[in-house]
Design a protein around this motif. Structure first.
Motif, PDB file in Angstrom:
ATOM      1  N   TYR A 127     -22.930  -1.186 -45.524  1.00  9.76           N
ATOM      2  CA  TYR A 127     -24.136  -2.021 -45.634  1.00  9.76           C
ATOM      3  C   TYR A 127     -24.110  -3.142 -44.588  1.00  9.76           C
ATOM      4  CZ  TYR A 127     -27.432  -5.403 -47.626  1.00  9.76           C
ATOM      5  OH  TYR A 127     -28.455  -6.308 -47.803  1.00  9.76           O
ATOM      6  N   VAL A 128     -22.966  -3.780 -44.453  1.00  8.40           N
ATOM      7  CA  VAL A 128     -22.835  -4.885 -43.499  1.00  8.40           C
ATOM      8  C   VAL A 128     -23.042  -4.387 -42.058  1.00  8.40           C
ATOM      9  CG1 VAL A 128     -21.224  -6.591 -42.538  1.00  8.40           C
ATOM     10  CG2 VAL A 128     -21.355  -6.266 -45.008  1.00  8.40           C
ATOM     11  N   LEU A 129     -22.449  -3.242 -41.737  1.00  8.02           N
ATOM     12  CA  LEU A 129     -22.573  -2.699 -40.378  1.00  8.02           C
ATOM     13  C   LEU A 129     -24.023  -2.342 -40.055  1.00  8.02           C
ATOM     14  CD1 LEU A 129     -19.326  -0.566 -40.428  1.00  8.02           C
ATOM     15  CD2 LEU A 129     -19.851  -2.319 -38.714  1.00  8.02           C
ATOM     16  N   ARG A 130     -24.724  -1.782 -41.037  1.00  6.12           N
ATOM     17  CA  ARG A 130     -26.133  -1.447 -40.805  1.00  6.12           C
ATOM     18  C   ARG A 130     -26.967  -2.714 -40.647  1.00  6.12           C
ATOM     19  NH1 ARG A 130     -26.340   3.304 -45.418  1.00  6.12           N
ATOM     20  NH2 ARG A 130     -25.656   5.024 -44.074  1.00  6.12           N
ATOM     21  N   GLU A 131     -26.594  -3.756 -41.383  1.00  5.38           N
ATOM     22  CA  GLU A 131     -27.295  -5.034 -41.281  1.00  5.38           C
ATOM     23  C   GLU A 131     -27.117  -5.614 -39.868  1.00  5.38           C
ATOM     24  OE1 GLU A 131     -29.279  -5.170 -43.676  1.00  5.38           O
ATOM     25  OE2 GLU A 131     -29.961  -7.211 -43.320  1.00  5.38           O
ATOM     26  N   VAL A 132     -25.930  -5.452 -39.311  1.00  4.81           N
ATOM     27  CA  VAL A 132     -25.674  -5.940 -37.952  1.00  4.81           C
ATOM     28  C   VAL A 132     -26.584  -5.211 -36.965  1.00  4.81           C
ATOM     29  CG1 VAL A 132     -23.978  -6.113 -36.086  1.00  4.81           C
ATOM     30  CG2 VAL A 132     -23.271  -6.505 -38.444  1.00  4.81           C
ATOM     31  N   ARG A 148     -18.877   4.757 -37.628  1.00  2.34           N
ATOM     32  CA  ARG A 148     -19.224   6.167 -37.443  1.00  2.34           C
ATOM     33  C   ARG A 148     -19.946   6.683 -38.690  1.00  2.34           C
ATOM     34  NH1 ARG A 148     -21.195   9.862 -34.822  1.00  2.34           N
ATOM     35  NH2 ARG A 148     -20.230  11.909 -34.642  1.00  2.34           N
ATOM     36  N   LYS A 149     -19.397   6.344 -39.846  1.00  5.81           N
ATOM     37  CA  LYS A 149     -20.009   6.777 -41.105  1.00  5.81           C
ATOM     38  C   LYS A 149     -21.387   6.161 -41.308  1.00  5.81           C
ATOM     39  CE  LYS A 149     -16.399   8.110 -44.332  1.00  5.81           C
ATOM     40  NZ  LYS A 149     -16.025   8.076 -45.746  1.00  5.81           N
ATOM     41  N   ALA A 150     -21.507   4.876 -40.967  1.00  5.21           N
ATOM     42  CA  ALA A 150     -22.740   4.140 -41.276  1.00  5.21           C
ATOM     43  C   ALA A 150     -23.948   4.693 -40.527  1.00  5.21           C
ATOM     44  CB  ALA A 150     -22.556   2.660 -40.950  1.00  5.21           C
ATOM     45  N   PHE A 151     -23.725   5.223 -39.323  1.00  3.93           N
ATOM     46  CA  PHE A 151     -24.862   5.631 -38.504  1.00  3.93           C
ATOM     47  C   PHE A 151     -24.932   7.134 -38.293  1.00  3.93           C
ATOM     48  CE2 PHE A 151     -23.669   1.290 -37.434  1.00  3.93           C
ATOM     49  CZ  PHE A 151     -24.842   0.651 -37.798  1.00  3.93           C
ATOM     50  N   TRP A 152     -23.949   7.854 -38.805  1.00  2.21           N
ATOM     51  CA  TRP A 152     -23.914   9.295 -38.661  1.00  2.21           C
ATOM     52  C   TRP A 152     -25.209   9.914 -39.205  1.00  2.21           C
ATOM     53  CZ3 TRP A 152     -24.375  13.357 -41.942  1.00  2.21           C
ATOM     54  CH2 TRP A 152     -23.976  14.609 -41.447  1.00  2.21           C
ATOM     55  N   PRO A 153     -25.764  10.950 -38.636  1.00  3.19           N
ATOM     56  CA  PRO A 153     -25.257  11.718 -37.483  1.00  3.19           C
ATOM     57  C   PRO A 153     -25.620  11.109 -36.130  1.00  3.19           C
ATOM     58  CG  PRO A 153     -27.192  12.790 -38.407  1.00  3.19           C
ATOM     59  CD  PRO A 153     -26.938  11.595 -39.256  1.00  3.19           C
TER      60      PRO A 153
END
Lengths: 447, 300
Positions: free
Chosen positions: B17-22, B47-52
């Motif tokens: 969640y934090v990585l996507r918020e960034v 890698r997981k947060a934005f995959w694929p």
């Protein structure tokens, strides 16, 4: 906030027990079992002994490492203190050690064989009450410290009020420094009844009282020999075993779109995933969903993760939704059920805790962060402030200053999708940001 | 999801969640990558947060030049494996440009100099967010960090004026020239990181596991033999069976004597350990507030 999900996952996942978790030679292992996580925070007035209590919990649960212990032992000796000052473990900033108070929220982690804990050690000084609000916003449980010599203070009332406002349902009141009042039961009982009288006016479900002496460890991890009249549990036992009722709303489906994933690669040419964290309800593959604000209907084609698609998603889980239809969603939009929609309005009433030295300005404009939505608002009206000692409404003084709690009405530049804070902490909370300084100035809980 | 325990699933979800918020809140981000296990886990979570899709920001390595060779080999393979982009900035360049002066003496280290190279890179690349792998359990000044930590136009941290961070509403608003440091692993402990690495079968640089190495014992620290270490008259290298608990600059990362040669043994060793991992870092031992001072100046 997590326990419901925890329960649900329990049926799916088998706990893994590592060999190193076995309790050999009486040492408490540091690896927690998979009973889960408890987030709690501690609050109290200056010198009530919060940091000492946390130091004690860490020390007695053997979560303090030798080098940390050696470092504070050296410092304690240098300062000419008789005992090792466990408060030095949490007072991490130089100014705090100099002044002997906790300025900022310090997060601490410890585990016992039963549970894993995240502690927010929050400041007692009035100047830093905003940090208590910060520490409590993610917690399930509050420990409120009272100095047995002083009894209930204005800070105790304020902290309890904020605990109740922030929606925490479990409070453990630690009446500390019992050693300094001769371990007398009357002192404990008097403070307890005073507190009960005060807190009965608030929405707190579960309040428990423990007489302790954090400095010496009485009733923290081990039962006190000095207070045989106390038949209750020790603090650690309570923390390990308390059943934290679900704060999560498992009924009303809310999925705010956080980020749109479009790989634009050959392999995933048509992939359009809506990434986000479930804010309420349980989403299942095949569910019919409605997109807000457009009102467009679609169906969940898949709930995707890096580790492969899953059947269901619960509150708190970060997932990626794929829809059957090619509808255009962007950040800030929300997936809900057609017959269970949040409020979609521009006029919002809420309780606000003010966090900044610059006063709240009636008629003033602020930026808002609510769920994934950004907007601006104008403060239309300050209805009343709350006297934190009596809980009475103050209607004649509407100047909202640092640490004040007030009921206000705002109008937003665009409709927000929200629920009341009592119904859903995730979709009912918002922060106000001062456009001039970019600082977070208000914590709002929608009514 | 593969994680074996609920608390790890919760932590993973929070970090994603934090990585996507960034990615959503900032214009230009870099993920600070040291080759240590924490930055490896953060990049894996990205890698997981934005995959694929690919990770929407680059990994940035501030290279002191005093690296363990194994880390650099690993770094280049890992970047390929997670399909990421890598930027490398060299402390040597800052020295050559006269931006910093190399420390001298027996305990000389380039650790502090990294801050200047990092801040220069932030300015040059116009970064408005840097993601780091720091955890709150590491060190007492770090225990007070926010997930979104504001830095002024000089890259400085002001611990007394941190923004309150409520619920999961992250305020990334800033003025031009200011930036944020973001710490997705804030709530993880060392043991959480190791359990996660095991559960997810994440490969690590070999120096995290037991091996034979020539070491120098100095002030209670075991330092690896390197051309950057100046020996005093009475000092000499000895062969030891060691591994590293953290990976940083060669001149200040201490080894621990250990026979833990696989992940299960490492977890077992940490669970029984009575010394924090930063206890092996000479850079933290300079004074009681060493980390606080470095963080205020703009360190990782």
């Amino acid at each position: 906030m997590i326990s419901a999900r925890k329960q649900l996952w329990k049926t799916v996942k088998k706990p893994v027990i590592f060999d190193c978790m076995k309790d050999s030679n009486g040492h408490k292992p540091l690896v927690p079992t998979t009973r889960g996580l408890l987030r709690f925070f501690t609050a109290g007035s200056v010198d009530d002994g919060k940091s000492t209590l946390i130091g004690r919990l860490l020390y007695d649960s053997k979560s303090i490492f030798e080098d940390q212990y050696e470092a504070i032992k050296r410092t304690s000796e240098l300062r000419g203190e008789e005992q090792v000052n466990l408060a030095l473990l949490t007072d991490g900033l130089r100014a705090e050690r100099e002044q002997g108070i906790t300025i900022d929220v310090a997060y601490r982690y410890f585990s016992t064989p039963r549970r894993k804990f995240i502690i927010a050690d929050t400041p007692g000084h009035i100047q830093y009450t905003r940090n208590m609000v910060t520490g409590s916003s993610t917690a399930n449980l509050a420990i409120i410290m009272i100095d047995a010599r002083n009894g209930i203070t204005e800070q105790t009332c304020r902290h309890t009020l904020i605990t109740s406002l922030i929606g925490i349902r479990h409070i453990i009141v630690c009446i500390n420094k019992m050693d300094l009042v001769g371990y007398k039961e009357e002192v404990f009982e008097r403070i307890r009844s005073e507190y009960e009288k005060f807190s009965s006016k608030l929405e707190v479900v579960d309040v428990q009282f423990i007489p302790i002496a954090a400095l010496t460890g009485d009733n923290v991890v081990d039962k006190s020999k000095n207070m045989p009249w106390y038949a209750g549990s020790t603090l650690l036992y309570l923390l390990e075993n308390i059943h934290v009722a679900s704060d999560e709303n498992l009924i009303d489906c809310r999925f705010p779109v956080q980020y749109v994933i479009r790989p634009q690669s050959d392999e995933y040419h048509d992939y359009r995933g809506y990434a986000g964290k479930v804010a309420g309800g349980i989403f299942k593959k095949g569910d019919k969903v409605m997109a807000l604000p457009s009102g467009t209907m679609s169906k969940i084609k898949a709930i995707d993760t890096y580790d492969g698609p899953i059947e269901e998603a619960y509150p708190g889980m970060s997932v990626t939704m794929l829809l059957e239809d090619d509808i255009d969603l962007s950040r800030g939009d929300m997936l809900v059920r057609e017959h269970n929609q949040p409020k979609v309005e521009q006029d919002i009433d809420m309780m606000i805790c003010w966090l900044n030295e610059r006063k709240l300005v009636a008629g003033g404009k602020y930026l808002i962060k609510h769920s994934i939505q950004d907007a601006k608002c104008i403060v239309k009206d300050v209805q009343y402030k709350i006297n934190i000692n009596t809980l009475h409404r103050i209607e004649d003084d509407k100047e909202v200053k640092l640490n004040d709690v007030a009921r206000i009405s705002i109008r937003t530049t665009k409709p927000l999708f929200f629920d009341s804070y009592r119904k859903n902490r995730r979709t009912g909370s918002m922060i106000l940001i001062d456009e001039a300084t970019n600082e977070t100035v208000g914590a709002g809980m929608i009514l | 999801m593969h994680a074996n325990t609920h608390h790890l699933e919760e932590l993973e979800s929070e970090s994603i969640y934090v990585l996507r918020e960034v990615a959503a809140q900032f214009e230009k981000t870099a993920l600070l990558f040291s080759g240590g296990k924490d930055s490896i886990v953060v990049s894996y979570l990205a890698r997981k947060a934005f995959w694929p899709a690919k990770i929407p920001f680059a990994l940035m390595h501030i290279d002191t030049g005093h690296n363990f060779e194994e880390t650099i080999v690993y770094r280049d393979e890992w970047v390929k494996k997670i399909d990421a982009r890598l930027i490398v900035k060299y402390v040597q360049d800052s020295i050559d440009k006269g931006r910093v002066k190399e420390e001298t003496g027996y305990n000389a280290s380039r650790n502090l100099l990294q801050t200047v190279t990092l801040l220069d890179a932030i300015e040059e690349l116009k970064l408005d967010a840097c993601i780091g792998g720091a955890r709150r359990d590491e060190e007492k000044a770090r225990a007070k960090e926010r997930f979104f930590s504001h830095r002024d136009e000089f890259g400085q941290w002001n611990p007394k004026n941190q923004r309150p961070e409520l619920w999961d509403l992250f305020n990334g608003k800033k003025n031009i020239g200011e930036h944020f440091r973001v710490f997705p692993l804030s709530n993880w402990t060392e043991l959480d990181v190791w359990q996660y690495i095991k559960d997810e079968e994440i490969p690590l640089p070999s120096i995290y596991f037991s091996h034979k190495r020539e070491c120098l014992s100095r002030d209670g620290q075991l330092l690896a033999k390197s051309p950057f270490l100046k020996l005093k008259d009475n000092e000499k290298y000895e062969e030891r069976i060691i591994r590293f608990r953290t990976i940083g600059d060669m001149s200040c990362t201490g080894a621990v004597e250990s026979t833990a040669s696989n992940i299960d043994e490492v977890i077992e060793e940490i669970a029984a350990s009575r010394v924090t991992e930063r206890g092996t870092r000479a850079d933290d031992k300079r004074s009681e507030a060493a980390m606080e001072d470095r963080k205020k100046a703009g360190y990782f």
